[in-house]
Design a protein around this motif. Structure first.
Motif, PDB file in Angstrom:
ATOM      1  N   ARG A 203       1.037  -1.066   0.300  1.00 15.09           N
ATOM      2  CA  ARG A 203       0.109   0.206  -0.166  1.00 15.09           C
ATOM      3  C   ARG A 203       0.648   1.646  -0.242  1.00 15.09           C
ATOM      4  NH1 ARG A 203      -5.509  -0.473   1.513  1.00 15.09           N
ATOM      5  NH2 ARG A 203      -6.834  -2.224   1.939  1.00 15.09           N
ATOM      6  N   ASP A 204       2.020   0.785   0.835  1.00 16.18           N
ATOM      7  CA  ASP A 204       2.780   2.306   0.943  1.00 16.18           C
ATOM      8  C   ASP A 204       3.352   2.494  -0.591  1.00 16.18           C
ATOM      9  OD1 ASP A 204       1.975   2.975   4.044  1.00 16.18           O
ATOM     10  OD2 ASP A 204       3.837   2.648   4.330  1.00 16.18           O
ATOM     11  N   SER A 205       4.076   1.349  -1.015  1.00 13.78           N
ATOM     12  CA  SER A 205       4.342   1.029  -2.137  1.00 13.78           C
ATOM     13  C   SER A 205       3.732   1.748  -3.151  1.00 13.78           C
ATOM     14  CB  SER A 205       5.399  -0.241  -3.109  1.00 13.78           C
ATOM     15  OG  SER A 205       5.864   0.747  -4.280  1.00 13.78           O
ATOM     16  N   TYR A 206       2.604   1.266  -3.265  1.00 18.74           N
ATOM     17  CA  TYR A 206       1.950   1.928  -4.811  1.00 18.74           C
ATOM     18  C   TYR A 206       0.531   2.589  -3.998  1.00 18.74           C
ATOM     19  CZ  TYR A 206       3.467  -2.026  -7.786  1.00 18.74           C
ATOM     20  OH  TYR A 206       4.191  -3.056  -8.519  1.00 18.74           O
ATOM     21  N   GLY A 207       0.877   3.493  -2.898  1.00 20.13           N
ATOM     22  CA  GLY A 207      -0.226   4.240  -3.075  1.00 20.13           C
ATOM     23  C   GLY A 207      -1.236   4.928  -3.429  1.00 20.13           C
ATOM     24  N   ASP A 208       0.026   5.865  -4.334  1.00 20.64           N
ATOM     25  CA  ASP A 208      -0.183   7.088  -5.539  1.00 20.64           C
ATOM     26  C   ASP A 208      -0.682   6.747  -6.355  1.00 20.64           C
ATOM     27  OD1 ASP A 208       1.932   5.812  -5.906  1.00 20.64           O
ATOM     28  OD2 ASP A 208       3.429   7.864  -6.208  1.00 20.64           O
ATOM     29  N   SER A 209      -1.092   4.955  -7.008  1.00 21.32           N
ATOM     30  CA  SER A 209      -1.052   4.693  -8.298  1.00 21.32           C
ATOM     31  C   SER A 209      -2.728   4.630  -8.683  1.00 21.32           C
ATOM     32  CB  SER A 209       0.100   3.304  -8.899  1.00 21.32           C
ATOM     33  OG  SER A 209       0.876   3.475  -8.356  1.00 21.32           O
ATOM     34  N   PRO A 210      -2.960   4.893  -9.237  1.00 18.37           N
ATOM     35  CA  PRO A 210      -4.498   4.522  -9.524  1.00 18.37           C
ATOM     36  C   PRO A 210      -5.481   4.196 -10.718  1.00 18.37           C
ATOM     37  CG  PRO A 210      -3.994   6.062 -11.064  1.00 18.37           C
ATOM     38  CD  PRO A 210      -2.755   5.964 -10.146  1.00 18.37           C
ATOM     39  N   ARG A 378       7.681  -4.498  -7.212  1.00 18.72           N
ATOM     40  CA  ARG A 378       7.511  -3.154  -8.067  1.00 18.72           C
ATOM     41  C   ARG A 378       9.027  -2.896  -9.150  1.00 18.72           C
ATOM     42  NH1 ARG A 378       4.848   2.326  -6.158  1.00 18.72           N
ATOM     43  NH2 ARG A 378       4.532   2.952  -8.491  1.00 18.72           N
TER      44      ARG A 378
END
Length: 474
Positions: A203-210, A378
């Motif tokens: 979540r921290d790694s991909y949290g900004d990916s829509p 990732r």
């Protein structure tokens, strides 16, 4: 007129992923023959292994019949069985090439691979034209279809036969202009087990990916009978499986054994079936417990597995199943530290409370922080690394659990000699209930992950940073 004798060849276009193919056509006084779709040869020549599931034919009586521009949520292989067309393609995917246009004439000696999200249209140039297309998904009432008007001034397609003189459907005439089209988003990534330690790091790694979705067990249960209908799986490009039964001692009980096999094997098998059916890349997290720990050197990815306990057996079985998926990554790790209760936090708490622990000193490995695993996953996906199994742990010296405990005490400002090293047998001697056998050597070789340009951080350095963040005075 169809051109005979060409070699099979792909030709790039200005639209990424859209390729025009020269097809060998063999003709004589009787007519002609061609291999319209030949998976082995075409994949070797560079065509994506897109897995067609349906073959359609559009027969057009008159020259000037015009169809499109439609961007369906699937890949398409377009060819001509008879006649000739003027083809037009518009990139309707989100990104820098949105609105890019490519046109070309097709006869039986040319074909086009149209990737998902690229609008496809054609106009027949001869009567009795048979337009053939293979697709890798079935029509669904839940699918979203994007279209743009054939006469849009922005894309400005130079139709050979003016649209005013062509045969069009009322639906195509009413399609929106490009300025009103919502770009087609990319296929999505789904993270399973998003509530666990690794799930939270992802979540921290991909949290900004829509385009990344997160699911906890309440959202998707790997053991559920309806897993294969739980999502419209064709909309997903990648599934990261961070869900697992990890209670190694509980797995040795009758109920735990059942639960471990259900989650780590039966559920993984269902995911593998889904991934194979929908051309999904499956990322699966494995464990050092697939080995018996008797090796005298760090384990490589291709070393034979020999698990000691139920948990290790289920993880080894899951690895083998995932290995049958054409697009897969098995990320094998050990001694995982993440958010929530973990060994490092326990040792730090004992140090602060004045408790002097006995810690196992005959098991050896390296700590792996969940942020490291998330970063490696990732990297593998973004760099399109070769599929397969990769070891991912912290780097640096191999240590025992007692060595790490002493390091935690020292970093927290306490005397490391307060930690007493004991054997595994001594440590578990007084414990009630079943105890899972542990591998003595849990060190994993990191050469393969390094070879794809990902270097893991020294575990001791990451441990220091972790404790600094955990300290209330930091």
């Amino acid at each position: 007129m169809t051109e005979y004798g060409k070699a099979l060849r792909a030709n790039d276009t200005p639209i990424p992923g859209l390729t025009v193919w020269d097809l060998p056509v063999h003709g004589d006084n009787r007519g002609w023959f061609k291999e319209n779709w030949q998976r082995e040869k075409m994949i070797a020549a560079g065509l994506p292994d897109f897995g067609p599931v349906q073959n359609n034919i559009s027969f057009n009586d008159a020259a000037g019949t015009t169809r499109g521009i439609h961007a369906e949520p699937w890949d398409k292989w377009v060819s001509i069985a008879s006649g000739r067309i003027f083809g037009a393609w518009v990139d309707l995917r989100s990104g820098p090439t949105f609105g890019a246009v490519f046109t070309a004439e097709l006869d039986p000696s040319r074909a086009v691979f149209v990737p998902r999200g690229v609008g496809n249209a054609f106009q027949t140039l001869e009567p009795n034209t048979a337009y053939v297309y293979l697709v890798n998904d079935h029509w669904s009432p839940d699918a979203r279809y994007t279209s743009v008007n054939l006469a849009d001034e922005t894309v400005a397609i130079p139709w050979p036969i003016p649209l005013a003189q062509a045969e069009l459907s009322a639906k195509d005439i009413d399609h929106p202009r490009l300025a009103d089209v919502t770009p087609v988003p990319p296929r999505k990534t789904l993270v399973l087990g998003a509530g666990g330690q690794l799930g939270r790091a992802l979540r921290d790694s991909y949290g900004d990916s829509p385009d990344v979705e997160f699911a906890e067990r309440a959202d998707i249960d790997l053991g559920a009978a309806d897993l294969e209908t739980a999502r419209r799986w064709r909309d997903y490009d990648t599934v990261i499986n961070a869900a697992a039964f990890t209670a190694v001692d509980a797995a040795e009980t009758p109920d735990g054994r059942t639960a471990a096999w259900a989650c780590n094997v039966t559920g993984v098998a269902a995911l593998a079936r889904i991934a194979r059916a929908h051309a999904i890349t499956l990322v699966h997290v494995s464990s050092d417990y697939v080995f018996d720990g008797t090796a005298e050197q760090p384990y490589r990815e291709d070393d034979p597995v020999s698990p000691l306990g139920v948990y290790g057996q289920t993880k080894a079985a899951g690895d083998q199943i995932v290995g049958t998926v054409p697009r897969h990554y098995v990320v094998r790790t050990s001694w995982v530290i993440g958010e929530g209760r973990n060994f490092v936090r326990t040792m730090s708490s004992l140090a602060e409370r004045g408790i002097d622990p006995s810690v196992v000193d005959d098991q050896f490995g390296r700590l792996t922080f969940t942020s490291e695993i998330a970063g490696a996953i990732r990297h593998l996906l973004s760099e399109r690394a070769p599929y397969g199994t990769y070891n991912v742990t912290g780097s640096g010296p191999v240590m025992s659990w007692a060595d790490i405990a002493k390091r935690v005490f020292a970093l927290a400002g306490h005397d490391p000699d307060r930690v007493t090293g004991v054997s595994t047998a001594q440590y578990f001697a007084s414990m009630e209930g079943p105890v899972a056998p542990r591998p003595r050597n849990s060190a994993l070789d990191l050469g393969k992950i390094t070879s794809v340009d990902y270097s893991t951080a020294d575990a001791s350095t990451t441990l220091e940073q972790y404790l600094r963040q955990e300290s209330p005075t930091a």
